[in-house]
Design an enzyme around this catalytic site. Structure first.
Site, short mmCIF file in Angstrom:
data_model
loop_
_atom_site.label_atom_id
_atom_site.label_comp_id
_atom_site.label_asym_id
_atom_site.label_seq_id
_atom_site.Cartn_x
_atom_site.Cartn_y
_atom_site.Cartn_z
N PRO A 118 0.81 -1.21 0.00
CA PRO A 118 0.00 0.00 0.00
C PRO A 118 0.85 1.26 0.00
O PRO A 118 1.93 1.30 0.57
CB PRO A 118 -0.82 -0.11 1.29
CG PRO A 118 -0.19 -1.15 2.11
CD PRO A 118 0.71 -1.96 1.24
N HIS A 120 -0.49 4.45 0.92
CA HIS A 120 -0.89 5.43 1.93
C HIS A 120 -0.02 5.31 3.18
O HIS A 120 0.26 4.21 3.65
CB HIS A 120 -2.35 5.22 2.33
CG HIS A 120 -3.31 5.66 1.28
ND1 HIS A 120 -3.67 4.85 0.23
CD2 HIS A 120 -3.96 6.83 1.10
CE1 HIS A 120 -4.52 5.51 -0.54
NE2 HIS A 120 -4.71 6.70 -0.05
N SER A 478 -8.18 -17.20 57.79
CA SER A 478 -9.23 -16.53 57.01
C SER A 478 -9.00 -16.70 55.51
O SER A 478 -9.90 -16.51 54.72
CB SER A 478 -9.28 -15.04 57.36
OG SER A 478 -8.04 -14.43 57.06
N SER A 548 -2.34 -8.87 61.56
CA SER A 548 -2.34 -7.45 61.91
C SER A 548 -3.68 -7.00 62.48
O SER A 548 -4.43 -6.28 61.84
CB SER A 548 -1.94 -6.59 60.70
OG SER A 548 -2.61 -6.98 59.52
#
Lengths: 635, 299
Positions: A118, A120, A478, A548
């Protein structure tokens, strides 16, 4: 020229002696070339002409072409050859070439692959795609218009990707009455430009793609021209394959072939030189040496293999060698380095981010590479060097870059396979740039490399990330460590630089003098906070996973960090759930009194009041939690 | 020592296949049993020798291929020491989709949908296809490593730059790459290579008297008793062969006496129509039939 002139009419031979024809065709060499130039210089028409004249267009294709020409063509009732190569719907609609198209034809001497690229500027990356595999470039010029901006741009790019053979095709000579001075003037103009970019030699041919002058047959209308026709020239150009074969051995290893314990072969396509059984070789970058035992192929072992062939080597010794390594001639191996100067063509809408890590693919190696701000950008039209802080779409710049490990390479001018590279964006996986290595930077250059102050921001910038502390808090059991681990894995996979601080790696070293009294626990958290802060100064994303339990100590840690960098993540698991899980059996011990000061049992846990992220572990899996956290952290 | 064009093409195709195996997690080779598939499979054996090609073959079946194709398919996979996966779109099977009654739906459901189903089912992230750039206009524009989004679509206006032989095989989960190792081969190259290497191909490529009927300008072979004959229509024995192979009711034969490879090549070189001319699929949707199909996920 007369109507019936075609490039090549092998019909007689094909009809009379197909075996002789096949024998002839089998031994043809292959030339790959591109056509480039400004938008309306007639590239597609020229290719259409080449295909038409070499009888590569079949009747059904011609019928389709004729009907398309009348429907959407630009040549009135005439055949619009451009429609042959502009194959995408958008191209045909807009009458422009967006992407490179590959076409094939053959003459008596050669087979050709032509890439129609191309014109362009916005599709430069597609032009470069076509140019990168070409042996020769045909630069078209409209004789009425002369050398234009895109002529210069494409010539520069062709030179950049190392195309050594340039043909200046001065097209549409029929529209300037086949005028010799017009041709000479354009050639002189172009020569001045070619000298400035260092192209040097080129072959200029006056022609008409539409009418066929000097394509396959000499033009009667231009008796003043005594050079070759375009086809004669394309057939005669020296491909330089022998030159590549004459250099020293370079075999980038693509794949290690291990079908069973008795066979270990190194597969790849030879980039330069030749190889024989018994040759001494050195593997770069490791520098290990061995000798070639066999050249293994499906068709039997070879006594010799040369540049361009795809082979599998076995070595006499069991040495470490894998994908990305380069097997070299032992006495003259490839260089290895981790800092380079390169020319970079930027090909993405998003501009280059200096300091950011891109994936660099070079040869068969993929490494992480950071590019420095350009030394300068080149204005392709004027060849002026312009100051630039970055590179945008279609910009060409000279930059220094650093890889995260040493790679084997060669300057692009010496070896395209070992000197050409692409950059890939880690997040989008898009190919964002192409480049050519000039040389490795030496130590003297390294000083220069380090000239910028290595500030907190610089540390973060080179890692392409914002430093953070992800402070996980929650009861024992947890799920803090589990989730923090998953988060770190995900961030790491995304190319982020992280570090996880948890009981395991802190308790046994940094804090081994501390016990479980309230004072010791506060000191524990203070030290973790300080280490985390230092790590954020180094640009890291730090994850901490400690119970913590006290608001005050978490506040203390938060206050150490820069504004916005501390992210408190509350892993909210109700006490009864954590106690029920009791992964480490600690709750049982605490309940039985074996363990004192246990959070939730005989020591309080103060729930965060303004955590940035709250994870309800009863409502989501650890994987979901990790995903959520990564999303928020990177937002 | 300069390599000939066929040697250069062979080395390039092998390089491409090895790149895929080195970089993709789950590659597969689409195998359609045609001459291009035969060459692609042969090149795969060369690329990984002495190991067998480290990926399976996948045949996206329509149940309407020529009988001779099914026979060679099973033999070729066995000879290569490769697993053969056959996928038939269960929905198309259920609805009895066929080329006689359902027109373009036949290709959409069996081939395009079937292919997507199979790729998703096995989680393949790279699929080799035997398409060549000289076959068709939109294929002439396609990259060797052709990126497909999570719904298998091709975006022709936004293809990745593909420089030198540095193929970008990276993709996100669910996305995939179609790889065309024969991109730069021409029809003549394929035939000449089959000839030189002695590659086994379906006998239908060679001329032989076969039962035929003429429909809409196409010469069709009556390959089994599912072929619905019109009232008064009688299959006629003609000496025919095929330049390209697909579903037998959709593939036009040519009348020919070419019974050896050199004769086939001779006929091909002297012919005046292109090889896809016998295929109905390219003529849909005006000039952009194949491009549109590829955007929808077709190979």
């Amino acid at each position: 020229m007369s109507e019936g002139d075609v490039i090549y009419r092998p019909e007689a031979l094909i009809a009379e002696d197909i075996d002789a024809y096949l024998e002839q065709h089998q031994h043809k060499t292959m030339l790959r070339f591109i056509t480039c130039g400004s938008v309306d210089d007639g590239k597609s028409t020229l290719i259409g002409r080449l295909l038409y004249d070499s009888k590569m267009i079949f009747e059904d294709q011609l019928a389709a072409l004729e009907s398309d020409s009348r429907r959407v063509g630009t040549q009135g009732q005439e055949i619009d050859f451009a429609l042959l190569v502009d194959g995408l719907a958008a191209e045909r609609e807009q009458g422009i070439t967006i992407d490179v198209a590959y076409r094939f034809f053959a003459t008596e001497k050669r087979k050709f692959i032509v890439a129609d690229t191309p014109g362009h500027e916005q599709y430069t990356r597609n032009m470069v795609t076509g140019a990168s595999t070409a042996d020769l470039a045909v630069i078209l010029i409209d004789a009425r218009k002369g050398v234009l901006t895109q002529t210069r741009r494409h010539s520069f790019l062709a030179h950049l990707v190392g195309i050594r053979h340039i043909v200046l095709a001065v097209n549409k000579m029929d529209l300037v009455d086949y005028d010799q001075p017009t041709f000479e003037h354009i050639v002189a103009d172009y020569r001045a430009f070619a000298n400035r970019i260092g192209t040097g030699q080129f072959t200029a041919i006056p022609l008409s793609g539409l009418r066929g002058d000097n394509i396959a047959a000499r033009s009667d209308a231009m008796s003043w021209y005594d050079g070759p026709t375009l086809i004669e020239h394309l057939e005669a150009v020296d491909l330089g394959l022998d030159e590549r074969a004459g250099k020293r051995l370079r075999l980038p290893v693509q794949w290690v072939n291990r079908p069973n314990l008795d066979f270990r072969g190194f597969s790849g396509q030879i980039a330069s030189g030749s190889v024989h059984p018994g040759d001494a070789v050195r593997v770069i970058p490791s520098g290990k040496t061995s000798t070639v035992a066999r050249i293994v192929t499906y068709d039997g072992d070879l006594e010799q293999a040369v540049a361009g062939q795809s082979v599998t080597l076995t070595l006499a010794d069991e040495i470490d060698c894998s994908r990305g390594d380069v097997i070299c001639a032992a006495d003259d191996p490839a260089e290895a380095a981790d800092q380079f100067e390169a020319t970079i063509v930027w090909m993405a809408e998003e501009e280059m981010l200096p300091g950011r890590n891109y994936i660099m693919k070079i040869g068969t190696q993929s490494v992480s590479a950071a590019v420095q701000p350009p030394k300068y950008r080149v204005d392709v039209n004027t060849l002026n060097h312009l100051a630039a802080k970055s590179l945008g779409l279609n910009d060409i710049g000279i930059c220094e870059l650093a890889t995260d490990k040493r790679i084997s390479f060669a300057p692009y001018a010496e070896n395209k396979d070992l000197g050409g590279f692409i950059l890939i964006d880690r997040m989008t996986n898009a190919t964002v740039a192409a480049g050519t290595l000039h040389f490795a930077l030496r130590r003297a250059h390294n000083v220069h490399w380090q000239a910028i102050d290595v500030s907190r921001e610089a540390h973060a910038a080179i890692k392409n990330q914002r430093p953070r502390v992800l402070w996980f808090t929650g009861l024992s059991g947890s799920g803090k460590s589990t989730i923090a681990n998953l988060v770190e894995k995900r961030l790491h996979a995304l190319g982020k630089h992280t570090f996880l601080l948890d009981g395991d790696n802190v308790r046994h070293g940094l804090n081994k003098d501390l016990g479980f009294t309230e004072a010791d626990r506060i000191e524990n958290i203070r030290r973790v906070g300080e280490v985390a802060r230092l790590m954020t100064d180094a640009g890291l994303i730090v994850l901490t996973a400690f119970i913590s339990p006290f608001r005050a100590e978490r506040q203390l840690a938060r206050a150490m960090m820069a504004e916005g960098e501390f992210i408190e993540i509350f892993v909210d698991t109700p006490l009864n759930v954590a106690e029920e899980r009791d992964v480490k059996g600690l709750y049982r011990k605490a309940r039985s009194g074996e363990l004192k000061n246990f959070t939730g049992i005989d020591s309080p846990y103060e729930r965060p009041e303004n955590a940035e992220i709250i994870i309800d572990t009863t409502a989501m899996t650890p994987e979901q939690a990790a995903e959520l956290i990564v999303e928020q952290v990177l937002a | 020592m300069s390599l000939t064009h066929l040697e250069r093409l062979e080395a390039e195709s092998i390089h491409i296949m090895r790149e895929v195996v080195a970089e993709a997690e789950r590659p597969v080779m689409l195998y359609s049993v045609g001459k291009d598939s035969a060459v692609m499979l042969h090149l795969a054996k060369k690329a990984f020798y002495p190991a067998p090609p480290p990926f399976p073959l996948l045949h996206v079946d329509t149940t309407w291929k020529f009988q001779a194709m099914y026979a060679l398919r099973d033999k070729a996979a066995k000879d290569a020491g490769m697993d053969l996966l056959v996928h038939q779109n269960p929905e198309a099977l259920d609805k009895g989709i066929n080329p006689f009654d359902h027109g373009p739906l036949h290709t959409d459901m069996w081939k395009t949908e079937g292919l997507k189903q199979a790729l998703d089912k096995y989680g393949f992230d790279a699929a080799f296809g035997g398409a060549r750039r000289d076959e068709e206009k939109s294929r002439a524009k396609e990259r060797i490593f052709s990126f497909r989004n999570a719904s298998h679509g091709w975006d022709p206006k936004n293809q990745r730059p593909e420089l030198w032989k540095l193929y970008n095989a990276r993709k996100a989960k669910g996305e995939s790459i179609r790889v065309f190792p024969l991109s730069n081969w021409t029809e003549l190259d394929i035939w000449q290579y089959i000839h030189l290497e002695g590659i086994e191909i379906v006998p239908l490529y060679f001329s032989q008297p076969r039962p035929t009927v003429e429909r809409d300008g196409l010469l069709l072979m009556v390959d089994d008793d599912r072929f619905p004959l019109e009232p008064g229509e009688e299959p006629v024995m003609r000496s025919i062969r095929f330049r390209t192979l697909g579903c037998y009711p959709l593939t036009g034969a040519v009348e020919s006496e070419a019974a050896t490879l050199p004769e086939i090549i001779q006929e091909m070189l002297l012919t005046t129509t292109s090889e896809r001319q016998g295929r109905a699929i390219d003529k849909d949707a005006g000039g952009a039939g194949m491009e549109k199909k590829k955007q929808e996920g077709y190979f």
